[in-house]
Design a protein around this motif. Sequence first.
Motif, mmCIF file in Angstrom:
data_model
loop_
_atom_site.group_PDB
_atom_site.id
_atom_site.type_symbol
_atom_site.label_atom_id
_atom_site.label_comp_id
_atom_site.label_asym_id
_atom_site.label_seq_id
_atom_site.Cartn_x
_atom_site.Cartn_y
_atom_site.Cartn_z
ATOM 1 N N VAL A 242 1.094 -0.890 0.222
ATOM 2 C CA VAL A 242 0.184 -0.565 0.101
ATOM 3 C C VAL A 242 1.083 1.312 -0.374
ATOM 4 C CG1 VAL A 242 -2.318 -1.424 1.147
ATOM 5 C CG2 VAL A 242 -0.033 0.325 2.671
ATOM 6 N N GLU A 243 0.023 2.405 -0.126
ATOM 7 C CA GLU A 243 0.706 3.816 -0.498
ATOM 8 C C GLU A 243 0.296 4.056 0.745
ATOM 9 O OE1 GLU A 243 0.466 8.185 -3.131
ATOM 10 O OE2 GLU A 243 -0.535 5.848 -4.008
ATOM 11 N N ILE A 244 1.436 5.265 1.340
ATOM 12 C CA ILE A 244 1.390 5.263 2.595
ATOM 13 C C ILE A 244 1.124 7.310 2.267
ATOM 14 C CG2 ILE A 244 2.325 7.009 4.719
ATOM 15 C CD1 ILE A 244 1.919 3.064 5.092
ATOM 16 N N VAL A 245 -0.310 8.034 2.194
ATOM 17 C CA VAL A 245 -0.444 8.754 2.124
ATOM 18 C C VAL A 245 -0.406 10.099 2.805
ATOM 19 C CG1 VAL A 245 -2.414 10.675 1.437
ATOM 20 C CG2 VAL A 245 -2.373 7.894 0.376
ATOM 21 N N GLU A 246 -0.567 10.011 4.493
ATOM 22 C CA GLU A 246 -0.260 10.769 5.016
ATOM 23 C C GLU A 246 -0.049 10.018 6.797
ATOM 24 O OE1 GLU A 246 -3.279 13.996 8.191
ATOM 25 O OE2 GLU A 246 -4.453 12.682 6.963
ATOM 26 N N TYR A 247 0.827 10.574 7.676
ATOM 27 C CA TYR A 247 0.816 9.998 9.309
ATOM 28 C C TYR A 247 0.549 10.945 10.195
ATOM 29 C CZ TYR A 247 4.440 8.816 12.038
ATOM 30 O OH TYR A 247 5.223 8.692 13.719
ATOM 31 N N LYS A 248 0.675 10.350 11.037
ATOM 32 C CA LYS A 248 -0.002 11.321 12.140
ATOM 33 C C LYS A 248 1.240 10.458 13.570
ATOM 34 C CE LYS A 248 -4.488 13.019 10.668
ATOM 35 N NZ LYS A 248 -5.781 13.086 11.158
ATOM 36 N N LYS A 249 1.800 11.921 14.456
ATOM 37 C CA LYS A 249 2.513 10.937 15.113
ATOM 38 C C LYS A 249 2.052 11.244 16.058
ATOM 39 C CE LYS A 249 6.621 10.108 17.822
ATOM 40 N NZ LYS A 249 6.137 8.983 17.863
ATOM 41 N N GLY A 250 1.666 10.041 17.214
ATOM 42 C CA GLY A 250 0.848 9.821 18.150
ATOM 43 C C GLY A 250 1.837 10.020 19.353
ATOM 44 N N LYS A 251 1.873 9.766 20.675
ATOM 45 C CA LYS A 251 2.381 9.700 21.557
ATOM 46 C C LYS A 251 3.656 8.921 21.587
ATOM 47 C CE LYS A 251 -0.022 7.193 25.099
ATOM 48 N NZ LYS A 251 -1.620 7.747 26.568
ATOM 49 N N ASP A 252 3.036 7.575 21.318
ATOM 50 C CA ASP A 252 4.524 7.001 21.432
ATOM 51 C C ASP A 252 4.251 6.075 19.543
ATOM 52 O OD1 ASP A 252 2.210 4.620 22.367
ATOM 53 O OD2 ASP A 252 2.585 4.432 23.633
ATOM 54 N N VAL A 253 4.710 5.184 19.703
ATOM 55 C CA VAL A 253 4.887 4.404 18.055
ATOM 56 C C VAL A 253 3.695 3.156 18.184
ATOM 57 C CG1 VAL A 253 5.532 1.618 19.072
ATOM 58 C CG2 VAL A 253 5.953 2.015 16.938
ATOM 59 N N TYR A 254 2.866 3.124 19.426
ATOM 60 C CA TYR A 254 1.766 2.222 19.414
ATOM 61 C C TYR A 254 0.345 3.157 18.988
ATOM 62 C CZ TYR A 254 4.315 -0.918 21.743
ATOM 63 O OH TYR A 254 5.647 -1.734 21.045
ATOM 64 N N ASN A 255 0.727 4.553 19.208
ATOM 65 C CA ASN A 255 -0.435 5.368 18.794
ATOM 66 C C ASN A 255 0.074 6.038 17.573
ATOM 67 O OD1 ASN A 255 -2.458 5.581 21.575
ATOM 68 N ND2 ASN A 255 -0.156 6.007 22.061
ATOM 69 N N ASP A 256 0.788 6.019 17.077
ATOM 70 C CA ASP A 256 1.036 6.428 15.537
ATOM 71 C C ASP A 256 -0.078 5.336 14.521
ATOM 72 O OD1 ASP A 256 3.138 7.904 16.555
ATOM 73 O OD2 ASP A 256 4.712 6.243 15.087
ATOM 74 N N ARG A 257 -0.704 6.915 13.546
ATOM 75 C CA ARG A 257 -2.011 6.451 13.257
ATOM 76 C C ARG A 257 -1.453 7.030 11.565
ATOM 77 N NH1 ARG A 257 -2.827 4.239 16.634
ATOM 78 N NH2 ARG A 257 -5.183 3.536 17.702
ATOM 79 N N TYR A 258 -1.963 6.076 10.375
ATOM 80 C CA TYR A 258 -1.585 6.139 8.823
ATOM 81 C C TYR A 258 -2.655 6.367 8.090
ATOM 82 C CZ TYR A 258 2.887 4.639 10.595
ATOM 83 O OH TYR A 258 4.314 4.436 10.956
ATOM 84 N N THR A 259 -2.720 7.151 6.878
ATOM 85 C CA THR A 259 -3.906 7.008 6.213
ATOM 86 C C THR A 259 -3.108 5.960 4.485
ATOM 87 O OG1 THR A 259 -4.890 8.802 6.214
ATOM 88 C CG2 THR A 259 -5.584 8.470 4.707
ATOM 89 N N ILE A 260 -3.195 5.598 4.606
ATOM 90 C CA ILE A 260 -3.056 4.429 3.357
ATOM 91 C C ILE A 260 -3.563 4.229 2.454
ATOM 92 C CG2 ILE A 260 -1.932 3.316 4.583
ATOM 93 C CD1 ILE A 260 -3.608 0.878 4.345
ATOM 94 N N LYS A 261 -3.549 3.871 0.732
ATOM 95 C CA LYS A 261 -4.311 3.935 -0.040
ATOM 96 C C LYS A 261 -3.813 2.491 -1.074
ATOM 97 C CE LYS A 261 -4.514 5.940 -4.667
ATOM 98 N NZ LYS A 261 -4.399 7.193 -5.706
ATOM 99 N N PHE A 262 -5.091 1.916 -1.038
ATOM 100 C CA PHE A 262 -4.646 0.077 -1.720
ATOM 101 C C PHE A 262 -4.560 -0.181 -3.509
ATOM 102 C CE2 PHE A 262 -7.472 -0.162 2.556
ATOM 103 C CZ PHE A 262 -6.181 -1.265 2.685
ATOM 104 N N LYS A 263 -4.511 -0.480 -3.936
ATOM 105 C CA LYS A 263 -3.980 -0.742 -4.761
ATOM 106 C C LYS A 263 -5.459 -0.114 -6.350
ATOM 107 C CE LYS A 263 -0.407 -4.139 -5.572
ATOM 108 N NZ LYS A 263 -0.311 -5.553 -6.190
ATOM 109 N N ASP A 264 -6.429 -0.474 -5.756
ATOM 110 C CA ASP A 264 -7.643 -0.787 -5.774
ATOM 111 C C ASP A 264 -8.330 1.254 -5.762
ATOM 112 O OD1 ASP A 264 -8.762 -0.165 -3.421
ATOM 113 O OD2 ASP A 264 -10.287 -1.953 -3.917
ATOM 114 N N GLY A 265 -7.361 2.058 -5.420
ATOM 115 C CA GLY A 265 -7.757 3.078 -5.420
ATOM 116 C C GLY A 265 -8.534 3.593 -3.502
ATOM 117 N N LYS A 266 -8.980 2.812 -2.751
ATOM 118 C CA LYS A 266 -9.478 3.100 -1.840
ATOM 119 C C LYS A 266 -8.761 3.599 -0.862
ATOM 120 C CE LYS A 266 -11.834 0.141 1.930
ATOM 121 N NZ LYS A 266 -12.863 1.077 2.021
ATOM 122 N N ILE A 267 -9.158 4.003 0.258
ATOM 123 C CA ILE A 267 -8.427 4.709 1.378
ATOM 124 C C ILE A 267 -8.723 4.308 2.569
ATOM 125 C CG2 ILE A 267 -8.164 7.154 2.058
ATOM 126 C CD1 ILE A 267 -6.414 7.300 -0.596
#
Length: 65
Positions: A24-49
């Motif tokens: 998948v493609e990483i579209v956006e990254y949001k840093k959390g208070k630690d690695v377990y709280n980081d969040r990503y927005t991803i894009k799949f091959k079919d275009g779904k976000i």
Amino acid sequence: MKQARFYTKIVGGEDLTKYNNQIVEIVEYKKGKDVYNDRYTIKFKDGKIAKNIMSCELDFDYWYE
């Protein structure tokens, strides 16, 4: 463009397990208070976000097959 391999066991809300093992493609990254709280927005091959993907669902150290 940063990419990762997606894999989830979580079936809450929308079921994304059909996309398991897809690169998948990483579209956006949001840093959390630690690695377990980081969040990503991803894009799949079919275009779904998908938003709020946890870092444990992404493998950035993968091999192309």
